[in-house]
Enzyme design. Structure first.
Site, short mmCIF file in Angstrom:
data_model
loop_
_atom_site.label_atom_id
_atom_site.label_comp_id
_atom_site.label_asym_id
_atom_site.label_seq_id
_atom_site.Cartn_x
_atom_site.Cartn_y
_atom_site.Cartn_z
N ARG A 28 -1.68 -3.46 19.20
CA ARG A 28 -2.78 -3.17 18.28
C ARG A 28 -4.11 -2.96 19.02
O ARG A 28 -5.11 -2.61 18.40
CB ARG A 28 -2.90 -4.28 17.23
CG ARG A 28 -3.59 -3.83 15.96
CD ARG A 28 -4.77 -4.66 15.54
NE ARG A 28 -4.63 -6.07 15.79
CZ ARG A 28 -5.59 -6.80 16.33
NH1 ARG A 28 -6.75 -6.26 16.66
NH2 ARG A 28 -5.40 -8.08 16.54
N TYR A 61 -7.02 18.95 3.40
CA TYR A 61 -5.78 18.24 3.13
C TYR A 61 -6.00 17.25 1.96
O TYR A 61 -7.01 16.53 1.94
CB TYR A 61 -5.34 17.50 4.39
CG TYR A 61 -4.13 16.63 4.17
CD1 TYR A 61 -2.89 17.19 3.92
CD2 TYR A 61 -4.24 15.24 4.16
CE1 TYR A 61 -1.78 16.39 3.68
CE2 TYR A 61 -3.14 14.44 3.93
CZ TYR A 61 -1.91 15.02 3.69
OH TYR A 61 -0.83 14.23 3.46
N ASP A 65 -9.51 18.76 11.59
CA ASP A 65 -8.08 18.52 11.39
C ASP A 65 -7.37 19.75 11.94
O ASP A 65 -7.41 20.82 11.34
CB ASP A 65 -7.81 18.32 9.89
CG ASP A 65 -6.38 17.91 9.62
OD1 ASP A 65 -5.49 18.28 10.42
OD2 ASP A 65 -6.14 17.22 8.62
N LYS A 117 3.63 16.17 11.79
CA LYS A 117 3.95 17.59 11.58
C LYS A 117 4.43 18.23 12.88
O LYS A 117 5.48 17.90 13.36
CB LYS A 117 2.74 18.30 10.98
CG LYS A 117 2.07 17.51 9.84
CD LYS A 117 2.94 17.33 8.62
CE LYS A 117 2.44 16.29 7.63
NZ LYS A 117 1.06 16.47 7.19
C1 PLP Z 1 0.12 15.66 6.62
C2 PLP Z 1 -1.27 15.97 6.92
C3 PLP Z 1 -2.21 14.94 7.10
C4 PLP Z 1 -1.89 13.47 6.93
O1 PLP Z 1 -0.94 13.05 7.84
P1 PLP Z 1 0.05 11.80 7.58
O2 PLP Z 1 0.78 11.71 8.87
O3 PLP Z 1 0.90 12.16 6.39
O4 PLP Z 1 -0.79 10.61 7.30
C5 PLP Z 1 -3.50 15.31 7.42
N1 PLP Z 1 -3.86 16.61 7.54
C6 PLP Z 1 -2.99 17.62 7.36
C7 PLP Z 1 -3.44 19.02 7.51
C8 PLP Z 1 -1.66 17.34 7.05
O5 PLP Z 1 -0.80 18.34 6.87
#
Ligand code: PLP
Length: 376
Positions: free
Chosen positions: A43, A97, A168, A193
């Protein structure tokens, strides 16, 4: 080193004990503290397997340091809160998102953080900044309409005013877009992803300067959303093929976007790599390829859920970025919590389908789409 080489080699822990070529999995949560500083603890985000993942993403993004988290939302929420507190103001985009949008609308008021959602273009985002703005959050291409925003413009505007910028970069992946080179401070990935890439893990990454990483890591230690050694190893292993996967996915997506655009039963295709797409020129200037995500709207004679049921190869699934092609209707999945009015305002219609293109053979994917589109 080029991306393909960095994917394979950057960060790997040299195992002098066995001289094996892979990073060993260090599972300890208790380490000898005698005669050392910075004693590892999961952590504390300073264990060997966490370091390896961070080093690989840093190499790919041109960042100095970073933190690996137990989800993309842990990464995003920690990054924002590290630079915005009570009395501060945050600028975000309309098209963002869904989870980030919900985080802001559910929690910011209670935390005393002001916010504005701006239309998805650089001018509007910059115009929404106030004297209290400490953070600007952008996303490009966006989910699910693949809108593109000029990264350099936002970066230059914010830098002049000492505003921290967060992007992002999940949809583009570090293979197709490197925002730090374009003037952005902090890059966030939902590693669930493309970085993970096999639809079997949940994790996230923040990479930035050494200084900003210090603040993110301090808050991360309080909030505690760390990633365990096994998943760090799995993520490292996945990223070795990131350039190969994303390269193939981007090629496939361009072909499929062209196919769908030419089909009589598809009324609209959203893909920044199509030359007549509104974001094409900006995308071309800031992306190396246009990524594996596209969206399309079916002709009104076709029902979206019936169409999805007819697909044989492409599976209905909510997440994205995996080696397998998946499809979903944002109106009933990622954007279900948004009101119908709000959805209509940002262009998420009931007939919109978001397609995460996999690494399969493009002809097989076209055949699957064709049989589902043409069936009476
Ligand atoms: C899925 C996603 C997130 C969040 O990610 P998690 O791993 O589900 O918490 C944030 N931004 C985008 C563009 C995403 O596709």
């Amino acid at each position: 080193m080029k991306k393909e080489t960095q994917c394979v080699h950057s960060g790997t822990y040299i195992d002098s004990l066995t001289r094996g070529v892979n990073t060993p999995i260090f599972t300890s949560s208790a380490y000898d503290y005698l005669d050392r500083d910075n004693c590892p603890y999961p952590r504390y985000f300073n264990t060997p397997n966490q370091d390896v993942v961070v080093k690989k993403v840093c190499a790919l993004e041109g960042a100095e340091d970073g933190v690996v988290f137990g989800s993309g939302m842990a990464a995003m929420s920690t990054a924002i809160l590290a630079f915005a507190g009570s009395g501060d103001h945050v600028v975000l985009m309309d098209e963002l998102y869904g989870g980030t949008h919900a985080f802001v609308t559910d929690e910011f008021q209670r935390l005393g953080i002001g916010y504005s959602f701006a239309p998805t273009d650089a001018e509007s985002v910059c115009a929404a900044a106030t004297e209290r703005t400490t953070v600007i959050v952008i996303e490009t291409p966006t989910n699910p309409l693949l809108s593109v925003i000029d990264i350099c413009k936002v970066g230059a505007f914010a830098r002049e005013r000492g505003i921290t910028t967060i992007i992002d970069n999940t949809f583009a992946s570090p293979i197709n877009q490197n925002p730090i080179e374009l003037g952005i401070d902090i890059v966030v990935h939902s590693a669930t992803k493309y970085l993970g890439g096999h639809s079997d893990m949940c994790c996230g990454v923040v990479v930035t300067s050494r200084e900003k990483t210090g603040r993110v890591r301090t808050l991360a230690r309080h909030l505690g959303g760390s990633l365990n050694a096994m998943d760090c190893y799995l993520l490292e292993r996945s990223m070795k093929t990131l350039a190969l996967r994303v390269g193939r996915q981007s090629e496939n997506a361009l072909r499929l976007a062209e196919f769908l655009k030419g089909h009589a039963r598809v009324s609209r295709v959203y893909y920044p790599g199509l030359p007549d797409s509104p974001g094409y020129e900006i995308a071309k200037s800031q992306m190396k390829a246009y990524g594996g995500m596209l969206s399309f709207e079916l002709d009104e004679r076709l029902d979206a859920s019936e169409f999805v049921k007819r697909l044989r190869l492409i599976s209905p699934a909510v997440s994205l970025g995996g080696v397998e092609s998946t499809i979903c209707a944002p109106a009933v999945t990622s954007h279900v919590k948004m009101s119908a009015v709000e959805r209509a305002r940002i262009g998420v219609t009931d007939s919109l389908l978001r397609f995460s293109v996999g690494i399969e053979d493009a002809d097989d994917l076209i055949q699957d789409l064709e049989q589902a589109l043409n069936r009476e």
